[in-house]
Every structure is written in structure tokens, then in C-alpha cells.
Design an enzyme around this catalytic site. Structure first.
Site, PDB file in Angstrom:
ATOM      1  N   SER A 169      23.013  -0.267 -46.439  1.00  0.00           N
ATOM      2  CA  SER A 169      24.019   0.021 -47.484  1.00  0.00           C
ATOM      3  C   SER A 169      24.782  -1.239 -47.886  1.00  0.00           C
ATOM      4  CB  SER A 169      24.988   1.121 -47.033  1.00  0.00           C
ATOM      5  OG  SER A 169      25.530   0.847 -45.766  1.00  0.00           O
ATOM      6  N   HIS A 224      19.241   5.647 -41.798  1.00  0.00           N
ATOM      7  CA  HIS A 224      20.576   5.043 -41.922  1.00  0.00           C
ATOM      8  C   HIS A 224      21.613   6.181 -41.914  1.00  0.00           C
ATOM      9  CE1 HIS A 224      23.542   2.108 -42.808  1.00  0.00           C
ATOM     10  NE2 HIS A 224      23.353   1.927 -44.115  1.00  0.00           N
ATOM     11  N   HIS A 234      18.884   1.362 -32.556  1.00  0.00           N
ATOM     12  CA  HIS A 234      19.574   0.543 -33.556  1.00  0.00           C
ATOM     13  C   HIS A 234      18.797  -0.742 -33.798  1.00  0.00           C
ATOM     14  CE1 HIS A 234      22.788  -1.479 -35.760  1.00  0.00           C
ATOM     15  NE2 HIS A 234      23.223  -0.254 -36.007  1.00  0.00           N
ATOM     16  N   ARG A 275      31.237   2.638 -31.416  1.00  0.00           N
ATOM     17  CA  ARG A 275      31.681   3.679 -32.355  1.00  0.00           C
ATOM     18  C   ARG A 275      31.352   5.073 -31.797  1.00  0.00           C
ATOM     19  NH1 ARG A 275      28.493   1.781 -37.567  1.00  0.00           N
ATOM     20  NH2 ARG A 275      26.851   1.931 -35.996  1.00  0.00           N
ATOM     21  N   ASP A 309      26.003   7.800 -35.125  1.00  0.00           N
ATOM     22  CA  ASP A 309      25.646   9.118 -35.659  1.00  0.00           C
ATOM     23  C   ASP A 309      25.351  10.151 -34.570  1.00  0.00           C
ATOM     24  OD1 ASP A 309      25.710   8.098 -38.336  1.00  0.00           O
ATOM     25  OD2 ASP A 309      23.798   7.121 -37.928  1.00  0.00           O
TER      26      ASP A 309
HETATM   27  N1  CMX Z   1      13.437   7.882 -31.524  1.00  0.00           N
HETATM   28  C1  CMX Z   1      12.108   7.644 -31.485  1.00  0.00           C
HETATM   29  N2  CMX Z   1      11.535   6.460 -31.723  1.00  0.00           N
HETATM   30  C2  CMX Z   1      12.366   5.431 -31.995  1.00  0.00           C
HETATM   31  C3  CMX Z   1      13.766   5.567 -32.021  1.00  0.00           C
HETATM   32  C4  CMX Z   1      14.296   6.858 -31.804  1.00  0.00           C
HETATM   33  N3  CMX Z   1      15.600   7.107 -31.857  1.00  0.00           N
HETATM   34  N4  CMX Z   1      14.318   4.363 -32.325  1.00  0.00           N
HETATM   35  C5  CMX Z   1      13.293   3.505 -32.455  1.00  0.00           C
HETATM   36  N5  CMX Z   1      12.105   4.151 -32.269  1.00  0.00           N
HETATM   37  C6  CMX Z   1      10.752   3.608 -32.411  1.00  0.00           C
HETATM   38  C7  CMX Z   1      10.574   3.077 -33.835  1.00  0.00           C
HETATM   39  O1  CMX Z   1      10.271   4.137 -34.727  1.00  0.00           O
HETATM   40  C8  CMX Z   1       9.440   2.102 -33.621  1.00  0.00           C
HETATM   41  O2  CMX Z   1       8.243   2.847 -33.492  1.00  0.00           O
HETATM   42  P1  CMX Z   1       6.820   2.277 -34.033  1.00  0.00           P
HETATM   43  O3  CMX Z   1       6.598   0.981 -33.307  1.00  0.00           O
HETATM   44  O4  CMX Z   1       5.867   3.351 -33.665  1.00  0.00           O
HETATM   45  O5  CMX Z   1       6.987   2.090 -35.508  1.00  0.00           O
HETATM   46  C9  CMX Z   1       9.761   1.500 -32.268  1.00  0.00           C
HETATM   47  O6  CMX Z   1      10.595   2.467 -31.602  1.00  0.00           O
HETATM   48  C10 CMX Z   1      10.486   0.185 -32.340  1.00  0.00           C
HETATM   49  O7  CMX Z   1      11.643   0.341 -33.146  1.00  0.00           O
HETATM   50  P2  CMX Z   1      12.941  -0.546 -32.885  1.00  0.00           P
HETATM   51  O8  CMX Z   1      12.568  -1.958 -33.131  1.00  0.00           O
HETATM   52  O9  CMX Z   1      13.536  -0.194 -31.567  1.00  0.00           O
HETATM   53  O10 CMX Z   1      13.938   0.005 -33.986  1.00  0.00           O
HETATM   54  P3  CMX Z   1      14.072  -0.429 -35.523  1.00  0.00           P
HETATM   55  O11 CMX Z   1      14.959  -1.610 -35.573  1.00  0.00           O
HETATM   56  O12 CMX Z   1      12.746  -0.522 -36.182  1.00  0.00           O
HETATM   57  O13 CMX Z   1      14.799   0.850 -36.124  1.00  0.00           O
HETATM   58  C11 CMX Z   1      16.408   2.581 -36.216  1.00  0.00           C
HETATM   59  C12 CMX Z   1      16.162   1.107 -35.874  1.00  0.00           C
HETATM   60  C13 CMX Z   1      17.905   2.859 -36.147  1.00  0.00           C
HETATM   61  C14 CMX Z   1      15.926   2.863 -37.634  1.00  0.00           C
HETATM   62  C15 CMX Z   1      15.646   3.439 -35.185  1.00  0.00           C
HETATM   63  O14 CMX Z   1      16.181   3.228 -33.893  1.00  0.00           O
HETATM   64  C16 CMX Z   1      15.689   4.922 -35.504  1.00  0.00           C
HETATM   65  O15 CMX Z   1      14.827   5.389 -36.268  1.00  0.00           O
HETATM   66  N6  CMX Z   1      16.670   5.709 -34.947  1.00  0.00           N
HETATM   67  C17 CMX Z   1      16.832   7.093 -35.285  1.00  0.00           C
HETATM   68  C18 CMX Z   1      17.531   7.238 -36.634  1.00  0.00           C
HETATM   69  C19 CMX Z   1      18.983   6.851 -36.544  1.00  0.00           C
HETATM   70  O16 CMX Z   1      19.727   7.270 -35.665  1.00  0.00           O
HETATM   71  N7  CMX Z   1      19.435   6.043 -37.505  1.00  0.00           N
HETATM   72  C20 CMX Z   1      20.875   5.673 -37.632  1.00  0.00           C
HETATM   73  C21 CMX Z   1      21.150   4.218 -37.301  1.00  0.00           C
HETATM   74  C22 CMX Z   1      22.618   3.881 -37.470  1.00  0.00           C
HETATM   75  C23 CMX Z   1      23.020   3.984 -38.915  1.00  0.00           C
HETATM   76  O17 CMX Z   1      22.554   3.159 -39.727  1.00  0.00           O
HETATM   77  O18 CMX Z   1      23.790   4.867 -39.289  1.00  0.00           O
END
Ligand code: CMX
Length: 437
Positions: free
Chosen positions: A242, A272, A319, A328, A374
């Protein structure tokens, strides 16, 4: 000129000169090596933005102009000594780099209450033209764009102003927009969930208190919760979707409404800001499927593993930058323990916190198995009566305006140019690293 504007002008002009001088004298200095992995995995860790409002440490979490959330809970002005700081104070801090006095905060509260009255009627017509079941983020963002008819930046730009002064109408637009977002958010909330029974803004309330008031949740606890919520979601450095989207679109000199709207489109993504409502969806579905309002740790573990087996993410966990429990999350858990210790949803959140990190860590690929903001925000709002979770991302958006729009003013003070990174096709990367398959 308003004294806050005068202040940021005095701080900003020498900083803008410094930015120019830095580019002139050190523009060719190498500051960081970039790996192929960084480019192909979302530019993580790649320093590519100038952001002054906040900084995110992977271990420690967010600091706003150098101050952590617990520090600001002690330092920023409050209405009641045992309550939460006023987000107006955080806005002042992010804007000027200095801690505000109570008078500064009151000045901003008054300005916002006054400017909030200026929403043109067509904005409500535009919202009302959308189906009620259109997601609240669609209604919110449509309203933001509809409000851009009022853009002071656009009008000033057309008069042919000096580049050095772009920050001034930007500031005016930012102040107007921030002041009006709670009114719009509450309007959408009442339209969708409360039979279009609207509640007027009360100019005697602070900005966050007014949001709670206009939503119809007029208790001391919800006012406090709303102030906390608005503070902790306000900013998270410059690279999150964002913030980056707002900055990117703003770099084309798009007005604050267009720029912020771009940020809100990003916030609406499930990875996000939409994660806060998806957490609730995940918890409610789990409760339904298990058939128990108070699932056990073993049941939660089984449900979380099933989620991963289906190739889905566990929302609220992980994250892109953080590598520890998000402060947070912690500050919201503390608020819950103080005001609603027995709330069933909070107990479920605590149980999820006990079992999910180990499950995520055991996958061997999740870089951060800990909860983010979240993981608890929706359960907390819900425990205080704001149960309609599709509104949660809108509330996140109202708060996020504080940080990303302050940064937009600074982008214009610094005189940052249009953003234009270089892209390459796959063959370029293959050749660059001499990839042989
Ligand atoms: N559940 C399952 N798998 C997850 C995970 C979760 N909560 N968090 C990361 N992973 C997976 C990723 O999908 C990725 O999988 P692949 O290799 O198969 O593609 C792997 O672990 C590595 O990811 P990462 O490097 O640890 O995380 P990223 O930096 O790519 O992504 C985020 C970060 C937040 C998008 C991810 O942790 C996620 O999808 N979390 C759940 C959604 C969420 O809570 N988002 C809110 C974030 C805070 C905000 O912006 O408000």
C-alpha cells in the site's frame, strides 16, 4: 500559513537541498549489491526507496521516526492518562519528526473535524449507486476516487506553479482526504450493515473517536480501541504494497486521491490488508467445521495442517520483513487482556498462537512463522462488537492514510522524480548468470 506547514517547510527545504546535493556528489556510488533472487522474489531487502516516516526492523518491528509502539504509548498525547495515544499525534510526529504537544494534537483534531464537513454530495451518490453487497473496499476506494474532484493539487498544478511548491497543495489534499476517510468508512459501514441509519460526525470528538462514534460504537473502550487500531496500522516503512503503490503513483504527480487509491487497491489483496478479514473467515470456518465455539489446541493444529495440505496460506501469519512476533500483534493482545480477557475469540487467537508457529516452521520454507498484525485485529474488533468483518480492511485503510500520505508530502518536499525501474525479460536473467539448466 498554518504553523505546521511553516514548520515542515523549514525542515523540508534544507533536506530537499541535501537530497539534490547527495545525488550530485554521490549519485554514482554503489550502495548495495542486488541478487537475481531479490529481483525474482519481490525485491525483498533491496534498498530502493527513500522513506522518512517509519522504519521496520525484522526482529524488533516498526519504529515511527525512531519510536517503537510501546514508547509512543508513553510519549504521545492522550485524552485520558490510562487510554491510548491520539493518532493525530502520530501524524504530527511522522510529518515533522518531532513529538507533538497536546496543543499540536488539538490543532490537528480541530482541522480534521472542520475539513471532514467538506465531502461533496456526489460522493454519497456514487457510493449509493453501488450494490450494497459490493465489498466495502470497492465502495471505499470508489469514494476516494470520487472525492478527487476536490483535489487542490490538480487545481494548483493547472495554474502553473513552481515545482518547489508542489508539497503545499499536496499537504492540503492530504489533510482533506485524511479528515474525510472516517466519515466515508462509517457511512459504508452503516449503509451495508446497519440499514442505512447514519450517524453524524461530532466535531467534539477526536478523529478516531469520531470514527467509532459514526459507526455506532460509542463506548469508552471502542474509542480507545479505535485510537490504538489507527495508530498501529498507520505505517510500515515504504516498501509494503500500500505504501509503495501510493508512492509510485504519486511519483507521476498524480494527486493525493489517485495516489492513495492505488495504495488501497493493493491493501485489498489477501496477502496484505485483506488478511485481517480472511483471518476471521478462517477462524469462523474452523469453528463451524469443528462444531465447537472453543476449539482445542489439538483441533486447531489439525485444521491448520489441513489448510496447508490444501495449498493455502494460514492468514495472519508470516511476513515479508518481520522475523519475530509482530509488536502490533502483541500490543493488541495486551489491550484484549486488559479490556476483554475472557472474550472467546481472543482465547482462540491465543491457542492459534501456541500451535501455528511450529506448524509453519516445520514446513521448512516459511521464513517467518510468527503472527502479524492481522492475526488478532479482527478478533479484537469483533470482541468489542464490531463483528462485520468485511469492514476491517477499510479500517486498516483509514489508518494507513496517515503514514503513506505523510510520505507523499515528503516525496514532494524532497522533489523526488518519477519512479522508473528497469525491467528485463527471462532470457536476460538466464544470460546474466550463465544459467545452464
Ligand atoms: N501460511 C502458509 N504458507 C506461508 C505462509 C503462511 N502464513 N507465509 C508464507 N508461506 C509460504 C509462502 O506462500 C511461500 O510458499 P512457496 O514457496 O510455496 O511460494 C513460502 O512460505 C515462503 O514465503 P516467505 O518468503 O516466508 O513469505 P513472503 O515474503 O513471500 O510472503 C506473506 C509474506 C505475508 C505474503 C506470507 O507470509 C503470507 O502469505 N501470509 C499470510 C497472509 C497474511 O497474513 N498477510 C498479511 C501480512 C501483513 C499485512 O500486510 O497486513
Amino acid at each position: 500559513m498554518d504553523y505546521i506547514k511553516q514548520k515542515i517547510l523549514e525542515i523540508g527545504r534544507p533536506k530537499a537541498e541535501m537530497v539534490k546535493d547527495l545525488i550530485k556528489k554521490h549519485g554514482d556510488d554503489v550502495i548495495q549489491d542486488v541478487t537475481l533472487g531479490q529481483v525474482l522474489t519481490g525485491m525483498k531487502g533491496m534498498v530502493s526507496l527513500l522513506t522518512c516516516t517509519s522504519k521496520l526492523d525484522p526482529e524488533e518491528g516498526i519504529r515511527f521516526r525512531g519510536y517503537s509502539i510501546p514508547e509512543l504509548q508513553g510519549l504521545l498525547p492522550k485524552i485520558h492518562p490510562d487510554g491510548e495515544p491520539l493518532p493525530e499525534g502520530l501524524f504530527y510526529l511522522m510529518l515533522t519528526g518531532e513529538l507533538p504537544t497536546k496543543e499540536d494534537v488539538n490543532h490537528i483534531s480541530e482541522q480534521w473535524a472542520q475539513r471532514a464537513q467538506g465531502i461533496p454530495p456526489h460522493v454519497y451518490d456514487v457510493i449509493n449507486a453501488l450494490p450494497k453487497d459490493a465489498h466495502p473496499m470497492i465502495q471505499f476506494n470508489t469514494a476516494i476516487l470520487a472525492m478527487s474532484t476536490e483535489s487542490q493539487f490538480r487545481k494548483a498544478y493547472l495554474t502553473g506553479m513552481d515545482k518547489k511548491d508542489y508539497w503545499d497543495p499536496t499537504y492540503e489534499g492530504v489533510m482533506d482526504l485524511i479528515s474525510r476517510l472516517p466519515v466515508i468508512a462509517a457511512y459504508i459501514y452503516r449503509r451495508v450493515f446497519h440499514n442505512e441509519e447514519y450517524i453524524e460526525l461530532d466535531p467534539n470528538h477526536d478523529w478516531a473517536g469520531n470514527l467509532a462514534h459514526m459507526m455506532g460504537h460509542d463506548t469508552v473502550e471502542v474509542h480507545r480501541l479505535m485510537r490504538l487500531y489507527m495508530m498501529i496500522h498507520a505505517d510500515h516503512e515504504g516498501g509494503n504494497v500500500s505504501a509503495h503503490a501510493t508512492h509510485l503513483v504519486g511519483s507521476a504527480l498524480s494527486n493525493p486521491y489517485y495516489s492513495f487509491s492505488a495504495g488501497m487497491n493493493g491493501l485489498a489483496g489477501p496477502l496484505h490488508g485483506m488478511a485481517n478479514q480472511n483471518v476471521m473467515h478462517w477462524i469462523h470456518k474452523m469453528i463451524r467445521e469443528i462444531g465447537d465455539e472453543n476449539p482445542s489446541e489439538a483441533q486447531i493444529k489439525a485444521y491448520a495442517e489441513m489448510t496447508l495440505d490444501k495449498g493455502q496460506v494460514i492468514p495472519g501469519y508470516g511476513h515479508a520483513v518481520l522475523r519475530k512476533t509482530d509488536p502490533r500483534f502483541t500490543v493488541q493482545l495486551e489491550f484484549a487482556k486488559k479490556y476483554a480477557p475472557d472474550a472467546p475469540l481472543i482465547q482462540t487467537v491465543s491457542k492459534i498462537y501456541k500451535v501455528v508457529p511450529d506448524i509453519l516452521a516445520s514446513t521448512g520454507k516459511v521464513k517467518n512463522p510468527w503472527p502479524n498484525v492481522d492475526a488478532i485485529s479482527g478478533s479484537l474488533l469483533s470482541s468489542f462488537g464490531i463483528t462485520e468483518y468485511p469492514i476491517y480492511t477499510v479500517l486498516f485503510g483509514v489508518s494507513r492514510a496517515l503514514g503513506v500520505l505523510t510520505q507523499l508530502v515528503w516525496d514532494r518536499l524532497y522533489g523526488l522524480p518519477i519512479e522508473r525501474p528497469k525491467s528485463q525479460n527471462l532470457q536476460w536473467f538466464v544470460d546474466k548468470v550463465n544459467y545452464k539448466g
